[in-house]
Design a protein around this motif. Structure first.
Motif, short mmCIF file in Angstrom:
data_model
loop_
_atom_site.label_atom_id
_atom_site.label_comp_id
_atom_site.label_asym_id
_atom_site.label_seq_id
_atom_site.Cartn_x
_atom_site.Cartn_y
_atom_site.Cartn_z
N LEU A 57 -0.46 -3.90 4.70
CA LEU A 57 -1.04 -4.13 6.02
C LEU A 57 -2.56 -4.28 6.01
CD1 LEU A 57 1.19 -1.58 7.95
CD2 LEU A 57 1.56 -4.05 7.59
N VAL A 58 -3.02 -5.17 6.87
CA VAL A 58 -4.46 -5.40 7.07
C VAL A 58 -4.79 -5.20 8.55
CG1 VAL A 58 -4.63 -7.02 5.14
CG2 VAL A 58 -4.21 -7.89 7.42
N SER A 59 -6.05 -4.92 8.81
CA SER A 59 -6.51 -4.71 10.18
C SER A 59 -6.75 -6.06 10.86
CB SER A 59 -7.81 -3.91 10.17
OG SER A 59 -8.85 -4.69 9.61
N MET A 60 -7.03 -5.99 12.14
CA MET A 60 -7.32 -7.21 12.90
C MET A 60 -8.61 -7.89 12.43
SD MET A 60 -4.84 -7.74 14.96
CE MET A 60 -5.44 -8.83 16.24
N ASN A 61 -9.48 -7.16 11.73
CA ASN A 61 -10.70 -7.78 11.21
C ASN A 61 -10.56 -8.15 9.72
OD1 ASN A 61 -10.86 -5.30 10.02
ND2 ASN A 61 -12.92 -4.81 10.74
N ASN A 62 -9.31 -8.31 9.28
CA ASN A 62 -8.99 -8.81 7.94
C ASN A 62 -9.48 -7.94 6.80
OD1 ASN A 62 -7.41 -11.14 8.42
ND2 ASN A 62 -9.24 -12.15 9.21
N SER A 63 -9.25 -6.64 6.90
CA SER A 63 -9.51 -5.76 5.76
C SER A 63 -8.27 -4.89 5.55
CB SER A 63 -10.76 -4.90 5.99
OG SER A 63 -10.60 -4.11 7.15
N LEU A 64 -8.00 -4.56 4.29
CA LEU A 64 -6.85 -3.73 3.99
C LEU A 64 -6.97 -2.39 4.70
CD1 LEU A 64 -6.35 -4.19 0.14
CD2 LEU A 64 -4.79 -4.91 1.95
N LEU A 65 -5.85 -1.91 5.20
CA LEU A 65 -5.84 -0.58 5.81
C LEU A 65 -5.97 0.47 4.72
CD1 LEU A 65 -3.04 -0.77 8.54
CD2 LEU A 65 -5.51 -1.07 8.80
N GLU A 66 -6.51 1.59 5.08
CA GLU A 66 -6.65 2.70 4.13
C GLU A 66 -5.27 3.07 3.60
OE1 GLU A 66 -8.14 7.28 4.24
OE2 GLU A 66 -9.21 5.84 5.48
N GLY A 67 -5.19 3.26 2.31
CA GLY A 67 -3.95 3.65 1.68
C GLY A 67 -3.09 2.51 1.16
N GLU A 68 -3.43 1.27 1.52
CA GLU A 68 -2.59 0.14 1.10
C GLU A 68 -2.71 -0.15 -0.40
OE1 GLU A 68 -0.04 -1.58 3.17
OE2 GLU A 68 -0.52 0.45 3.79
N ALA A 69 -3.88 0.10 -0.98
CA ALA A 69 -4.00 -0.08 -2.44
C ALA A 69 -3.12 0.94 -3.16
CB ALA A 69 -5.45 0.05 -2.88
N GLY A 70 -3.07 2.16 -2.65
CA GLY A 70 -2.17 3.17 -3.21
C GLY A 70 -0.71 2.81 -3.01
N HIS A 71 -0.41 2.24 -1.86
CA HIS A 71 0.94 1.75 -1.57
C HIS A 71 1.32 0.69 -2.62
CE1 HIS A 71 3.43 -0.78 1.59
NE2 HIS A 71 4.19 -0.36 0.60
N ALA A 72 0.39 -0.20 -2.95
CA ALA A 72 0.65 -1.24 -3.96
C ALA A 72 0.89 -0.62 -5.34
CB ALA A 72 -0.51 -2.23 -4.02
N THR A 73 0.14 0.41 -5.66
CA THR A 73 0.32 1.09 -6.94
C THR A 73 1.71 1.74 -7.02
OG1 THR A 73 -2.04 1.49 -7.14
CG2 THR A 73 -0.60 2.93 -8.42
N THR A 74 2.11 2.39 -5.95
CA THR A 74 3.43 3.02 -5.89
C THR A 74 4.53 1.97 -5.98
OG1 THR A 74 2.54 4.82 -4.56
CG2 THR A 74 4.94 4.51 -4.50
N TRP A 75 4.36 0.87 -5.26
CA TRP A 75 5.36 -0.19 -5.29
C TRP A 75 5.44 -0.81 -6.69
CZ3 TRP A 75 5.42 -5.82 -5.03
CH2 TRP A 75 6.65 -6.34 -4.60
N GLY A 76 4.30 -1.00 -7.34
CA GLY A 76 4.29 -1.51 -8.71
C GLY A 76 5.04 -0.59 -9.66
N ALA A 77 4.89 0.72 -9.48
CA ALA A 77 5.61 1.69 -10.31
C ALA A 77 7.12 1.56 -10.08
CB ALA A 77 5.14 3.10 -9.99
N GLU A 78 7.53 1.36 -8.83
CA GLU A 78 8.95 1.18 -8.52
C GLU A 78 9.47 -0.10 -9.17
OE1 GLU A 78 12.03 0.59 -4.76
OE2 GLU A 78 9.91 0.96 -4.34
N LEU A 79 8.68 -1.18 -9.11
CA LEU A 79 9.08 -2.43 -9.75
C LEU A 79 9.30 -2.22 -11.25
CD1 LEU A 79 6.64 -5.12 -8.28
CD2 LEU A 79 9.03 -4.73 -7.68
N ALA A 80 8.35 -1.56 -11.89
CA ALA A 80 8.45 -1.33 -13.33
C ALA A 80 9.68 -0.51 -13.66
CB ALA A 80 7.18 -0.63 -13.83
N GLU A 81 9.92 0.54 -12.89
CA GLU A 81 11.08 1.40 -13.13
C GLU A 81 12.39 0.63 -13.00
OE1 GLU A 81 13.62 4.47 -13.88
OE2 GLU A 81 11.46 4.45 -14.21
#
Length: 182
Positions: A143-167
């Motif tokens: 998710l991104v904000s209305m001013n086109n910046s990633l919401l706080e925590g989304e980079a961590g969300h991507a890291t977690t999702w990447g770990a799930e993909l790898a697993e």
């Protein structure tokens, strides 16, 4: 296991997510390249074990040439290399069929309910399946904000999702789950 993360980015958010996913996959022992769409030919996806594809959501789905031009011309856009051409649609049209190869789809979208914003990831996932790929997980949105910046925590969300993909990719847990049907 070799993985390739391919992304289209217009404001830099999808690039940040793609790079975070790639970093997470590398941390789990995968050999990973992360590349923006204009810098890779579709044929270069041949031979990878896991293809991860992402793009921004525009007008309820994958971007088009007109929406990419609008984003590139946006005076608020500070991203140095917005994808103008080719876009993800065109790139995926040239993707060779890869029977039984693994894949995953992601997008970035405004922080509103998906029924209002749409999802590029769903279209990406459909196209991957049409090219013979098997999805290891269902499409994912960041998710991104209305001013086109990633919401706080989304980079961590991507890291977690990447770990799930790898697993899932390395363990073979991919089919039979309703979440992978698009």
């Amino acid at each position: 296991m070799k993985a390739l993360v391919v992304y289209e980015s217009l404001y830099g958010n999808t690039a940040k997510i793609g790079e975070a996913i790639a970093t997470s996959l590398r941390a789990r022992g995968l050999e990973v390249a992360a590349v923006p769409v204009p810098k890779i030919e579709p044929a270069e996806a041949t031979g990878v074990d896991l293809l991860v594809v992402g793009g921004p959501t525009h007008v309820h789905g994958m971007s088009r040439s007109s929406t990419r031009r609008t984003a590139a011309d946006d005076k608020k856009n500070s991203f140095a290399e917005p994808t103008v051409a080719p876009g993800l649609r065109e790139w995926m049209d040239g993707l060779p069929s890869q029977a039984e190869r693994l894949a995953a789809a992601f997008d970035t979208r405004i922080d509103k309910p998906a029924f209002l914003t749409g999802s590029a990831a769903k279209g990406i996932a459909r196209r991957l399946k049409l090219h013979g790929y098997r999805l290891v997980v269902g499409p994912e949105s960041f998710l991104v904000s209305m001013n086109n910046s990633l919401l706080e925590g989304e980079a961590g969300h991507a890291t977690t999702w990447g770990a799930e993909l790898a697993e899932r990719a390395t363990s073979g847990v991919i089919v039979g789950s309703p979440c992978v049907d698009v």
